[in-house]
Design a protein around this motif. Structure first.
Motif, short mmCIF file in Angstrom:
data_model
loop_
_atom_site.label_atom_id
_atom_site.label_comp_id
_atom_site.label_asym_id
_atom_site.label_seq_id
_atom_site.Cartn_x
_atom_site.Cartn_y
_atom_site.Cartn_z
N ALA A 38 -20.67 40.20 -50.75
CA ALA A 38 -21.91 39.67 -51.31
C ALA A 38 -22.92 39.23 -50.25
O ALA A 38 -24.08 38.97 -50.57
CB ALA A 38 -21.61 38.50 -52.24
N PHE A 39 -22.50 39.17 -48.99
CA PHE A 39 -23.43 38.83 -47.91
C PHE A 39 -24.15 40.07 -47.38
O PHE A 39 -25.21 39.96 -46.77
CB PHE A 39 -22.70 38.15 -46.76
CG PHE A 39 -22.26 36.75 -47.05
CD1 PHE A 39 -23.11 35.67 -46.86
CD2 PHE A 39 -20.97 36.50 -47.50
CE1 PHE A 39 -22.70 34.37 -47.13
CE2 PHE A 39 -20.54 35.21 -47.78
CZ PHE A 39 -21.41 34.14 -47.59
N ALA A 40 -23.57 41.25 -47.60
CA ALA A 40 -24.09 42.48 -46.98
C ALA A 40 -25.39 42.93 -47.64
O ALA A 40 -25.41 43.31 -48.81
CB ALA A 40 -23.04 43.59 -47.07
N THR A 96 -27.95 41.23 -48.56
CA THR A 96 -28.50 40.34 -49.58
C THR A 96 -29.06 39.07 -48.94
O THR A 96 -28.88 38.83 -47.74
CB THR A 96 -27.44 39.92 -50.62
OG1 THR A 96 -26.54 38.96 -50.02
CG2 THR A 96 -26.66 41.11 -51.14
N GLU A 97 -29.65 38.22 -49.78
CA GLU A 97 -30.20 36.95 -49.32
C GLU A 97 -29.20 35.80 -49.48
O GLU A 97 -29.58 34.63 -49.37
CB GLU A 97 -31.48 36.63 -50.10
CG GLU A 97 -31.28 36.26 -51.57
CD GLU A 97 -31.15 37.44 -52.52
OE1 GLU A 97 -31.28 37.22 -53.74
OE2 GLU A 97 -30.89 38.58 -52.06
N LEU A 98 -27.91 36.12 -49.71
CA LEU A 98 -26.95 35.07 -50.01
C LEU A 98 -26.86 34.00 -48.91
O LEU A 98 -26.88 32.80 -49.21
CB LEU A 98 -25.56 35.67 -50.28
CG LEU A 98 -24.45 34.66 -50.57
CD1 LEU A 98 -24.79 33.80 -51.79
CD2 LEU A 98 -23.12 35.39 -50.77
N HIS A 99 -26.74 34.41 -47.68
CA HIS A 99 -26.61 33.42 -46.59
C HIS A 99 -27.83 32.50 -46.54
O HIS A 99 -27.69 31.27 -46.45
CB HIS A 99 -26.41 34.12 -45.25
CG HIS A 99 -26.36 33.19 -44.08
ND1 HIS A 99 -25.45 32.15 -43.99
CD2 HIS A 99 -27.13 33.12 -42.95
CE1 HIS A 99 -25.65 31.49 -42.85
NE2 HIS A 99 -26.66 32.06 -42.21
N SER A 157 -12.34 39.18 -51.97
CA SER A 157 -11.78 39.20 -50.62
C SER A 157 -12.83 39.45 -49.55
O SER A 157 -12.92 38.72 -48.56
CB SER A 157 -10.68 40.27 -50.54
OG SER A 157 -10.16 40.34 -49.23
N SER A 158 -13.65 40.47 -49.74
CA SER A 158 -14.62 40.81 -48.70
C SER A 158 -15.67 39.72 -48.54
O SER A 158 -16.12 39.45 -47.42
CB SER A 158 -15.27 42.17 -48.99
OG SER A 158 -15.94 42.14 -50.22
N THR A 159 -16.03 39.06 -49.62
CA THR A 159 -17.02 37.99 -49.54
C THR A 159 -16.44 36.76 -48.85
O THR A 159 -17.09 36.13 -48.00
CB THR A 159 -17.55 37.64 -50.94
OG1 THR A 159 -18.16 38.81 -51.51
CG2 THR A 159 -18.55 36.50 -50.89
N ALA A 181 -17.64 35.10 -45.43
CA ALA A 181 -18.09 33.70 -45.43
C ALA A 181 -17.57 32.96 -44.21
O ALA A 181 -18.28 32.12 -43.63
CB ALA A 181 -17.64 33.01 -46.71
N LYS A 182 -16.34 33.26 -43.81
CA LYS A 182 -15.79 32.60 -42.62
C LYS A 182 -16.62 32.94 -41.39
O LYS A 182 -16.86 32.09 -40.53
CB LYS A 182 -14.33 33.00 -42.42
CG LYS A 182 -13.71 32.31 -41.22
CD LYS A 182 -12.23 32.52 -41.11
CE LYS A 182 -11.67 31.75 -39.92
NZ LYS A 182 -10.22 31.75 -39.88
N ASP A 183 -17.07 34.19 -41.29
CA ASP A 183 -17.89 34.60 -40.15
C ASP A 183 -19.20 33.81 -40.08
O ASP A 183 -19.75 33.60 -39.00
CB ASP A 183 -18.21 36.09 -40.22
CG ASP A 183 -16.98 36.97 -40.07
OD1 ASP A 183 -15.95 36.48 -39.56
OD2 ASP A 183 -17.04 38.15 -40.49
N TYR A 184 -19.69 33.40 -41.25
CA TYR A 184 -20.94 32.64 -41.30
C TYR A 184 -20.71 31.13 -41.17
O TYR A 184 -21.66 30.35 -41.19
CB TYR A 184 -21.67 32.91 -42.62
CG TYR A 184 -22.41 34.22 -42.65
CD1 TYR A 184 -23.68 34.36 -42.10
CD2 TYR A 184 -21.84 35.34 -43.27
CE1 TYR A 184 -24.37 35.56 -42.14
CE2 TYR A 184 -22.52 36.55 -43.32
CZ TYR A 184 -23.78 36.65 -42.77
OH TYR A 184 -24.46 37.84 -42.81
#
Length: 197
Positions: free
Chosen positions: A107-109, A111-114, A137-139, A143-146
């Motif tokens: 969901a971060f890829a 998109t404006e989520l972050h 899982s992928s989100t 999220a940890k990366d952010y």
């Protein structure tokens, strides 16, 4: 023999489950495709009941709620113009709640989520939705990366049976393995909505 520890524990980076006062609720792909479409999930009703409880609690606590909405293929999976692409009524956004459209599992890829989460100013995310082994899982991993701390609600997530050779891997087994993998290094996992305060 001692009980194995997670990588989060071994690294000293484990944390307590999120509290509503400091968290944003992230509801991933709670869409009709998973109820009536080609991706109908075997444990949908019980997990959807947990999602509705999380939404109710978040709203009562005044916690921000972000809905992730997967945009699929016209006349195909998650048809954005058909019923299967719509968010289920039980999990529908209320006025003022954000909806982030995505085209990839993460969901971060693209998109404006972050940026949206940064505006809320909360590093703790309470995560639920579909499917455990894919978009959830992928989100959570991204999220940890952010720098976010994710709390996954196990019974508010679900997945489907997966093909393997001439047979399949049972949905519950896929779900359990993925939750275990995420709990090792990417999220704190709690059983249900009642575990959160």
């Amino acid at each position: 023999m001692s009980k194995p520890q997670t990588l989060l524990q071994l690294s000293g980076r484990s944390y307590a489950p999120a509290r509503w006062a400091n968290a944003t609720l992230l509801v991933i792909d709670a869409q009709e495709e998973y109820r009536s479409g080609a991706l109908a999930l075997p444990n949908l009703e019980s997990s959807l009941a947990q999602i509705t409880r999380l939404l109710k609690t978040a709203r009562e606590a005044g916690a921000p709620v972000v809905h992730i909405h997967h945009l699929g293929i016209t006349s195909g999976l998650f048809d954005p113009q058909g019923l299967r692409g719509q968010i289920m009524p039980e999990a529908a956004p209320l006025p003022g709640e954000s909806v982030v459209a995505k085209r990839l599992p993460n969901a971060f890829a693209g998109t404006e989520l972050h940026d949206l989460l940064q505006k809320h100013g909360r590093l703790d995310l309470i995560v639920c939705g579909y499917m455990t082994h894919s978009s959830v899982s992928s989100t959570v991993r991204a999220a940890k990366d952010y720098g976010y701390r994710c709390t996954l609600v196990e019974n508010a997530c679900a997945t489907r049976h997966l093909p393997q050779g001439d047979g399949q891997i049972d949905a519950e087994r896929v779900h359990r393995v993925e939750m275990t993998a995420l709990a090792d290094n990417f999220a704190i996992c709690v059983e249900d909505a009642d575990a959160l305060i």
